[in-house]
Scaffold this active site. Structure first.
Site, PDB file in Angstrom:
ATOM      1  N   ASP A  90      53.021  34.300  40.839  1.00  0.00           N
ATOM      2  CA  ASP A  90      52.522  34.547  38.942  1.00  0.00           C
ATOM      3  C   ASP A  90      50.752  34.709  38.541  1.00  0.00           C
ATOM      4  O   ASP A  90      50.762  36.222  38.999  1.00  0.00           O
ATOM      5  CB  ASP A  90      52.827  32.583  38.440  1.00  0.00           C
ATOM      6  CG  ASP A  90      52.055  32.369  36.875  1.00  0.00           C
ATOM      7  OD1 ASP A  90      52.660  33.851  35.949  1.00  0.00           O
ATOM      8  OD2 ASP A  90      51.783  31.701  35.834  1.00  0.00           O
ATOM      9  N   ASP A  91      50.141  34.287  38.418  1.00  0.00           N
ATOM     10  CA  ASP A  91      48.891  34.416  38.528  1.00  0.00           C
ATOM     11  C   ASP A  91      47.593  34.125  39.564  1.00  0.00           C
ATOM     12  O   ASP A  91      47.921  33.746  40.641  1.00  0.00           O
ATOM     13  CB  ASP A  91      47.757  34.375  37.714  1.00  0.00           C
ATOM     14  CG  ASP A  91      48.155  34.380  35.679  1.00  0.00           C
ATOM     15  OD1 ASP A  91      48.414  35.682  35.245  1.00  0.00           O
ATOM     16  OD2 ASP A  91      48.913  33.431  35.469  1.00  0.00           O
ATOM     17  N   ASP A 130      43.783  31.120  37.119  1.00  0.00           N
ATOM     18  CA  ASP A 130      44.212  30.390  36.102  1.00  0.00           C
ATOM     19  C   ASP A 130      43.693  29.547  35.755  1.00  0.00           C
ATOM     20  O   ASP A 130      43.557  28.585  35.843  1.00  0.00           O
ATOM     21  CB  ASP A 130      46.056  30.229  36.261  1.00  0.00           C
ATOM     22  CG  ASP A 130      46.733  30.062  34.673  1.00  0.00           C
ATOM     23  OD1 ASP A 130      45.725  30.234  33.659  1.00  0.00           O
ATOM     24  OD2 ASP A 130      47.635  29.953  34.961  1.00  0.00           O
ATOM     25  N   LYS A 190      43.035  34.687  35.122  1.00  0.00           N
ATOM     26  CA  LYS A 190      42.887  34.407  33.409  1.00  0.00           C
ATOM     27  C   LYS A 190      42.002  33.414  33.447  1.00  0.00           C
ATOM     28  O   LYS A 190      41.881  32.834  33.949  1.00  0.00           O
ATOM     29  CB  LYS A 190      45.013  34.574  33.925  1.00  0.00           C
ATOM     30  CG  LYS A 190      44.526  33.748  32.302  1.00  0.00           C
ATOM     31  CD  LYS A 190      46.062  32.422  32.444  1.00  0.00           C
ATOM     32  CE  LYS A 190      46.977  33.485  32.703  1.00  0.00           C
ATOM     33  NZ  LYS A 190      49.049  33.022  32.165  1.00  0.00           N
ATOM     34  N   ASP A 225      23.220  47.601  40.612  1.00  0.00           N
ATOM     35  CA  ASP A 225      25.195  48.513  40.700  1.00  0.00           C
ATOM     36  C   ASP A 225      25.790  48.088  40.063  1.00  0.00           C
ATOM     37  O   ASP A 225      25.460  47.282  39.368  1.00  0.00           O
ATOM     38  CB  ASP A 225      25.213  48.813  41.689  1.00  0.00           C
ATOM     39  CG  ASP A 225      24.107  49.615  42.690  1.00  0.00           C
ATOM     40  OD1 ASP A 225      23.460  50.328  42.265  1.00  0.00           O
ATOM     41  OD2 ASP A 225      24.181  48.820  44.508  1.00  0.00           O
ATOM     42  N   GLU A 264      26.886  44.636  45.691  1.00  0.00           N
ATOM     43  CA  GLU A 264      25.459  45.652  45.034  1.00  0.00           C
ATOM     44  C   GLU A 264      25.526  46.961  46.420  1.00  0.00           C
ATOM     45  O   GLU A 264      25.290  46.160  47.338  1.00  0.00           O
ATOM     46  CB  GLU A 264      24.652  44.817  45.442  1.00  0.00           C
ATOM     47  CG  GLU A 264      23.284  45.130  44.978  1.00  0.00           C
ATOM     48  CD  GLU A 264      23.042  46.288  44.121  1.00  0.00           C
ATOM     49  OE1 GLU A 264      21.790  46.158  43.699  1.00  0.00           O
ATOM     50  OE2 GLU A 264      24.078  45.860  42.700  1.00  0.00           O
TER      51      GLU A 264
END
Length: 453
Positions: A253-254, A257, A292, A446, A451
């Site tokens: 899925d993610d 989340d 997400k 940056d 960085e």
């Protein structure tokens, strides 16, 4: 436990206590934490090992067998070391009241105290594996159910929590409902649902933890639709939850989340890639977003909270790298790098009238490869590569490789130092940002997650 037994343990473990104190202090300094978690002089150190016995004394030479027994003895400030090897579970601590009930394999419901957490740590240099793949319980399963507070898990591998029917959305590797807990340097994988899930509680820290190859083949909402790397769906009045230095990859899925979270969450210095596929394949499964950042089911709500995602990387995800997910308020997206996502940044929000709009505060971000952005109208966007017209090519980066991101962590558990998607020191991404209260080295920040100069 009797006072004399605790005193004996303290005497047996003086050297180990000194080691724990030094490790805690060094880790806190390295990670920029504000609490060194000192132990009291009376704190004890215990040991658990495969093949141990819960009728033993809990010393290094006579370890216990189970975390359940260790919890029954441990007090605030104590440390329980787990020796390397596999701790196998075949059933939960209670029976399933129904096929949709929730049961736990490991229940941590005894709390530590402020400055004196109860520590459940891997013994240095060893790999204790909590393997739940043999569990047969016919309902929803939590591998670790942490309801207590001031608890610190470190260095454990957590694997294989199953779903054994098709009536539920998911099971979980670690489920948290306590506060002031730390989850550090965990390796969570092959869970049939989210690897680590903050259901409730505030001021929890998820630090230098990996969650990967999670896939919910038997989910009642469709195969692969609920196995996130990390989730935080916490209710209101639970501030201070932080994800730092984590990696999520090959989750169906993610990666991360925050849907339905009603308290602010910060995600920083974390990486998410290859979300939304059946692990190890090109077959699409769930939503497939790297990060997400919120949302409440697509509807406008008046209780939305601001989340922060910063200094993080999303690449090769099936959907968006960074996604607002119909959030009703503008989240902060600072110094992130999106590469080869679809799109890299999708700021789809929802207005009070219920209409779609762009929502987000975006500064110092890089979008390169894939589709760069979508739903940007209405956002507060400045000093990002798409605002500045920065010319982008592979040559602007030390490497654009999508391999090697799962390399071993550094000795202190921090992310590996890689050239991947780091700007070259003389390129057009250096010193082109604006100050967003993050440390930087040159005349200005940056662009992107790293960085350089």
């Amino acid at each position: 436990m009797t006072t004399s037994h605790r005193a004996t343990q303290a005497l047996l473990s003086t050297a180990a206590i000194v080691s724990v104190l030094a490790a805690a202090t060094n880790s806190a300094a390295a990670q920029g934490t504000t609490t060194n978690e000192p132990q009291s002089q009376a704190a004890a150190v215990y040991y658990v090992a495969p093949g141990g016995s819960d009728s033993a004394t809990g010393t290094k030479d006579a370890p216990w067998a189970s975390i359940a027994h260790a919890q029954s003895i441990a007090e605030p400030g104590d440390t329980v070391y787990f020796r390397g090897g596999t701790y196998t579970y075949s059933h939960a601590s209670t029976s399933c009241a129904s096929q949709t009930a929730r049961v736990d394999a490991v229940t941590l419901n005894k709390s530590g105290a402020s400055g004196s957490p109860i520590r459940y740590w891997a013994y240095p240099g060893e790999n204790p594996v909590f393997d739940f793949s043999d569990m047969t319980d016919d309902c929803r399963i939590k591998g670790f159910d942490v309801t207590g507070s001031w608890i610190h898990l470190k260095g454990l591998e957590i694997a294989g929590v199953p779903q054994n029917n098709t009536l539920n959305h998911e099971s979980w590797g670690v489920w948290n409902s306590g506060s002031n807990n730390t989850y550090e340097h965990l390796d969570i994988h092959d869970i049939t649902g989210p690897g680590l899930f903050l259901q409730d509680g505030g001021d929890n820290l998820v630090l230098n933890t990996d969650s990967h190859d999670n896939y919910d083949a038997k989910s009642s909402s469709g195969a692969g639709t609920n196995a996130d790397g990390f989730g935080a769906h916490i209710p209101a009045d639970n501030p201070g939850n932080v994800f730092r230095g984590n990696r999520a990859w090959n989750n169906s899925d993610d990666g991360f989340d925050l849907i339905s979270a009603r308290s602010s969450v910060t995600i920083e210095s974390s990486w998410a890639w290859s979300s939304g596929y059946v692990p190890g394949t090109d077959t699409r499964a769930g939503d497939g977003n790297g990060f997400k950042a919120g949302g409440y089911g697509g509807e406008y709500v008046d209780y939305g909270v601001k989340h922060t995602v910063r200094q993080s990387v999303a690449f090769n995800n099936g959907a968006a790298g960074f996604y607002a997910n119909h959030h009703p308020v503008a989240n902060d997206f600072f110094n992130n790098t999106g590469y080869d996502n679809h799109p890299d940044f999708n700021m789809l929000g929802v207005s009070p009238s219920g209409e779609s709009t762009g929502l987000g505060n975006l500064r110092n971000n890089i979008a390169y490869g894939g589709t760069l952005t979508s739903n940007m109208t209405g956002t507060d966007s400045s000093h990002n590569t798409w605002d500045l017209g920065t010319p982008l090519s592979d040559g602007q980066f030390q490497s654009t490789s999508s391999t090697g991101w799962d390399a071993p962590r550094q000795a202190d558990g921090s992310l590996p130092s890689l050239p991947n998607l780091r700007p070259t020191s003389t390129g057009d991404l250096i010193d082109e940002g604006t100050d967003v209260d993050l440390p930087y080295k040159g005349e200005a920040p940056d662009l992107g997650a790293f960085e350089v100069r």
